[in-house]
Scaffold this active site. Structure first.
Site, mmCIF file in Angstrom:
data_model
loop_
_atom_site.group_PDB
_atom_site.id
_atom_site.type_symbol
_atom_site.label_atom_id
_atom_site.label_comp_id
_atom_site.label_asym_id
_atom_site.label_seq_id
_atom_site.Cartn_x
_atom_site.Cartn_y
_atom_site.Cartn_z
ATOM 1 N N GLN A 19 -22.755 32.207 13.463
ATOM 2 C CA GLN A 19 -22.808 33.469 12.725
ATOM 3 C C GLN A 19 -21.744 34.437 13.258
ATOM 4 O O GLN A 19 -21.077 35.125 12.491
ATOM 5 C CB GLN A 19 -24.211 34.089 12.849
ATOM 6 C CG GLN A 19 -24.419 35.331 12.005
ATOM 7 C CD GLN A 19 -24.385 35.056 10.514
ATOM 8 O OE1 GLN A 19 -24.616 33.947 10.072
ATOM 9 N NE2 GLN A 19 -24.067 36.064 9.736
ATOM 10 N N VAL A 65 -21.490 39.946 5.562
ATOM 11 C CA VAL A 65 -21.918 39.015 6.611
ATOM 12 C C VAL A 65 -22.955 39.699 7.491
ATOM 13 O O VAL A 65 -22.746 40.832 7.929
ATOM 14 C CB VAL A 65 -20.700 38.585 7.473
ATOM 15 C CG1 VAL A 65 -21.130 37.630 8.564
ATOM 16 C CG2 VAL A 65 -19.621 37.973 6.608
ATOM 17 N N ALA A 66 -24.069 39.026 7.711
ATOM 18 C CA ALA A 66 -25.118 39.604 8.556
ATOM 19 C C ALA A 66 -24.672 39.601 10.007
ATOM 20 O O ALA A 66 -24.023 38.662 10.473
ATOM 21 C CB ALA A 66 -26.411 38.819 8.402
ATOM 22 N N SER A 101 -29.161 37.157 10.684
ATOM 23 C CA SER A 101 -28.920 36.359 9.477
ATOM 24 C C SER A 101 -30.104 35.448 9.184
ATOM 25 O O SER A 101 -30.627 34.789 10.076
ATOM 26 C CB SER A 101 -27.674 35.488 9.649
ATOM 27 O OG SER A 101 -27.619 34.538 8.603
ATOM 28 N N HIS A 118 -29.865 32.775 7.739
ATOM 29 C CA HIS A 118 -29.431 31.393 7.968
ATOM 30 C C HIS A 118 -29.830 30.917 9.365
ATOM 31 O O HIS A 118 -29.991 29.727 9.589
ATOM 32 C CB HIS A 118 -27.924 31.260 7.759
ATOM 33 C CG HIS A 118 -27.542 31.283 6.310
ATOM 34 N ND1 HIS A 118 -27.701 30.192 5.491
ATOM 35 C CD2 HIS A 118 -27.043 32.264 5.532
ATOM 36 C CE1 HIS A 118 -27.292 30.505 4.267
ATOM 37 N NE2 HIS A 118 -26.903 31.754 4.263
ATOM 38 N N ASP A 167 -27.398 28.523 0.926
ATOM 39 C CA ASP A 167 -26.413 28.964 -0.055
ATOM 40 C C ASP A 167 -26.171 27.768 -0.961
ATOM 41 O O ASP A 167 -25.770 26.691 -0.483
ATOM 42 C CB ASP A 167 -25.106 29.372 0.626
ATOM 43 C CG ASP A 167 -25.252 30.665 1.419
ATOM 44 O OD1 ASP A 167 -26.204 31.427 1.138
ATOM 45 O OD2 ASP A 167 -24.416 30.913 2.296
ATOM 46 N N GLU A 196 -25.828 38.359 -4.006
ATOM 47 C CA GLU A 196 -25.456 36.988 -3.621
ATOM 48 C C GLU A 196 -26.260 36.013 -4.469
ATOM 49 O O GLU A 196 -27.350 35.582 -4.073
ATOM 50 C CB GLU A 196 -25.747 36.744 -2.128
ATOM 51 C CG GLU A 196 -24.819 37.483 -1.199
ATOM 52 C CD GLU A 196 -24.891 36.992 0.247
ATOM 53 O OE1 GLU A 196 -25.739 36.131 0.554
ATOM 54 O OE2 GLU A 196 -24.088 37.460 1.056
ATOM 55 N N HIS A 203 -27.569 32.740 -2.646
ATOM 56 C CA HIS A 203 -28.385 32.720 -1.428
ATOM 57 C C HIS A 203 -29.876 32.725 -1.776
ATOM 58 O O HIS A 203 -30.405 33.713 -2.285
ATOM 59 C CB HIS A 203 -28.029 33.921 -0.558
ATOM 60 C CG HIS A 203 -28.774 33.986 0.747
ATOM 61 N ND1 HIS A 203 -28.181 33.751 1.973
ATOM 62 C CD2 HIS A 203 -30.076 34.255 1.024
ATOM 63 C CE1 HIS A 203 -29.083 33.878 2.944
ATOM 64 N NE2 HIS A 203 -30.244 34.186 2.386
HETATM 65 ZN ZN LIG Z 1 -26.409 32.878 2.579
#
Ligand SMILES: [Zn+2]
Length: 246
Positions: free
Chosen positions: A128, A157-158, A163, A165, A172, A215, A218
């Site tokens: 990340q 972007v986190a 995130s 993710h 995604d 997004e 996502h």
């Molecule tokens: Zn994502």
């Protein structure tokens, strides 16, 4: 060295240990040192956005169950969070608990004539961080200042540690654009993903709440019950969790 010179050195040395003489000289050094530290400290703080220091970001609450962990700009991944992962055929990984539903969703989308794949699943904090650094660099290359580039990057972007993710519960999903359009895939997901327990996590109309721009690719697993309720009500995860609180 003459005796006279020796005597002079000896005298100076002696004087430097004299209590009366210690005060002004060491004091000036101390002040100069403190000023230097303050200038350095101020520079470091100015160059580092507070959010990237993870100050004031609480650990995510896990009391609602693993599928309803809320991770965002205000809540970070709990320390030591280490989900069991399942590797997909293209090498991407997801939390093993979401794999069966994800596979079912993909089977049905493919049966509907779509060609899609998981472009991003689970990410480590290091991965990340790398994505964040690259995004900032991209904006800097476009001519933005350091702080502008960081601010812009954080819209897409986190911040590492925040995130979804990193939970392994988000994917995604992209179209194989040689076989079908991205729009066709996004439209199918928007209409059907909730049946498999997935929600579009960052809708365009919730940017103010999520802090993340639209997004359409996502998707986040929340379970079929929560997903159906969110699809029905139009609440995003932040809002949904808020109204679950007593
Ligand atoms: Zn994502």
């Amino acid at each position: 060295m003459t005796d006279k010179a020796k005597g002079r050195i000896g005298k100076v040395k002696y004087k430097s240990y004299n209590k009366k003489k210690w005060f002004p000289r060491q004091f000036v050094k101390l002040i100069a040192g403190l000023v230097l530290l303050m200038v350095l400290g101020y520079t470091v703080v100015q160059m580092t956005p507070l959010r990237s220091l993870n100050l004031g970001i609480e650990e995510a609450d896990t009391s609602l169950g693993w599928n309803l962990i809320l991770v965002n700009k205000d809540y970070k991944i709990p320390s030591g969070y280490d989900p069991e992962l399942t590797e997909l055929s293209n090498g991407q990984k997801v939390d093993s608990r979401i794999y069966p539903q994800l596979q079912k969703m993909f089977d049905d989308a493919r049966a509907a004539g779509l060609e899609l794949f998981v472009r991003e699943g689970y990410r480590t904090t290091q991965e990340q961080q790398k994505i964040m650094d690259e995004k900032i660099e991209e904006y800097r290359a476009e001519g933005y200042s350091n702080s502008e580039a960081k601010e812009l990057a954080e819209k897409y972007v986190a911040i590492p540690g925040t995130s979804e993710h990193q939970l392994g519960l988000s994917v995604d999903i992209n179209a194989d654009t040689s076989k079908c359009s991205s729009d066709a895939v996004y439209a199918w997901l928007a209409e059907n993903a909730y049946k498999y327990g997935f929600i579009k996590r960052y809708p365009s109309e919730k940017v103010e709440i999520t802090g993340i721009n639209n997004e359409p690719w996502h998707y986040r697993y929340v379970g079929t019950e929560a997903a159906a309720q969110m699809q029905e009500s139009g609440l995003c995860l932040e809002e949904y969790i808020e109204q679950l609180k007593p």
